[in-house]
Write a protein that holds these residues in place. Structure first.
Motif, mmCIF file in Angstrom:
data_model
loop_
_atom_site.group_PDB
_atom_site.id
_atom_site.type_symbol
_atom_site.label_atom_id
_atom_site.label_comp_id
_atom_site.label_asym_id
_atom_site.label_seq_id
_atom_site.Cartn_x
_atom_site.Cartn_y
_atom_site.Cartn_z
ATOM 1 N N ILE A 1 0.820 -1.160 0.127
ATOM 2 C CA ILE A 1 -0.065 -0.073 -0.179
ATOM 3 C C ILE A 1 0.862 1.381 -0.043
ATOM 4 C CG2 ILE A 1 -0.165 0.007 2.490
ATOM 5 C CD1 ILE A 1 -3.233 1.103 -0.157
ATOM 6 N N THR B 1 0.987 3.721 -3.076
ATOM 7 C CA THR B 1 0.380 5.398 -2.683
ATOM 8 C C THR B 1 1.527 6.216 -3.223
ATOM 9 O OG1 THR B 1 -1.030 4.384 -0.883
ATOM 10 C CG2 THR B 1 -0.479 6.933 -1.080
ATOM 11 N N LEU C 1 -9.609 1.582 -2.103
ATOM 12 C CA LEU C 1 -8.722 0.641 -1.540
ATOM 13 C C LEU C 1 -9.127 -0.716 -1.573
ATOM 14 C CD1 LEU C 1 -8.648 3.095 1.746
ATOM 15 C CD2 LEU C 1 -6.699 2.416 0.090
ATOM 16 N N TRP D 1 -6.219 2.005 5.080
ATOM 17 C CA TRP D 1 -6.575 3.331 5.033
ATOM 18 C C TRP D 1 -5.346 4.100 5.892
ATOM 19 C CZ3 TRP D 1 -7.868 7.530 8.353
ATOM 20 C CH2 TRP D 1 -8.308 8.385 7.710
ATOM 21 N N MET E 1 -2.071 4.087 3.933
ATOM 22 C CA MET E 1 -2.014 5.242 2.866
ATOM 23 C C MET E 1 -2.039 6.407 3.207
ATOM 24 S SD MET E 1 -4.457 7.241 1.075
ATOM 25 C CE MET E 1 -5.922 6.828 1.920
ATOM 26 N N GLN F 1 -13.957 0.978 -0.471
ATOM 27 C CA GLN F 1 -13.269 -0.422 -0.843
ATOM 28 C C GLN F 1 -14.023 -0.793 -2.302
ATOM 29 O OE1 GLN F 1 -12.772 -2.805 2.523
ATOM 30 N NE2 GLN F 1 -13.176 -4.860 1.530
ATOM 31 N N VAL G 1 -4.427 0.232 -4.205
ATOM 32 C CA VAL G 1 -4.808 1.597 -3.956
ATOM 33 C C VAL G 1 -5.073 2.183 -5.326
ATOM 34 C CG1 VAL G 1 -2.694 2.551 -3.264
ATOM 35 C CG2 VAL G 1 -4.828 3.880 -3.099
#
Length: 152
Positions: free
Chosen positions: A73, A77, A105, A111, A114, A134, A143
């Motif tokens: 992630i 990101t 996501l 979260w 990220m 999601q 992501v």
């Protein structure tokens, strides 16, 4: 009779104004399709500018060769935000002009991780409005993000 005369005068004043407004909206709303890497391989534009709004398509954390960056992630990101930054730059816009983001996501539990990377791309606490959902993402991505920015 006096009311009809006043109404006619009012319409005579409004019609040219409305016509002028329509003309300016038409010319300023012509879409400009942004392709920083040349013609797209897929049927979408990386960004489209309409008037003073720039819409950036959903972006993944992919390298220039189209493969997803490894590591999960946070690296994804970082890469996707670099990709967004590059697309914005091609339209003469910086990250400081981003006003809305939608983040997709693969797992909402990621979260916070990220978000740690995301916050580093916006300064002075001026964060865009944002939605997070999601979703099942292409290529096994963790992501994806789409944005809107105020163009100059």
């Amino acid at each position: 009779m006096a009311i009809r005369h006043i109404t006619s005068l009012a319409l005579m004043a409004v019609v040219p104004f409305a016509s002028a407004c329509r003309k300016s909206v038409r010319t300023s709303a012509e879409p400009q399709f942004i392709h920083p890497d040349g013609p797209p391989a897929n049927p979408f534009s990386p960004a489209v500018r309409v008037g003073n709004i720039l819409f950036v398509s959903g972006t993944l954390g992919t390298k220039p060769d189209g493969t997803l960056v490894p590591g999960g992630i946070q690296p994804e990101t970082r890469q996707l935000l670099e990709n967004v930054k590059r697309t914005l730059a091609a339209a003469g816009v910086g990250m400081d002009r981003v006003v809305k983001c939608t983040v997709f996501l693969a797992d909402l539990k990621e979260w916070p991780a990220m978000n740690e990377v995301y916050r580093s791309y916006f300064s002075n606490g001026n964060y865009p409005a944002r939605t997070a959902v999601q979703a099942t993402l292409l290529f096994g991505a963790r992501v994806e993000m789409e944005c809107a920015a105020a163009a100059k």
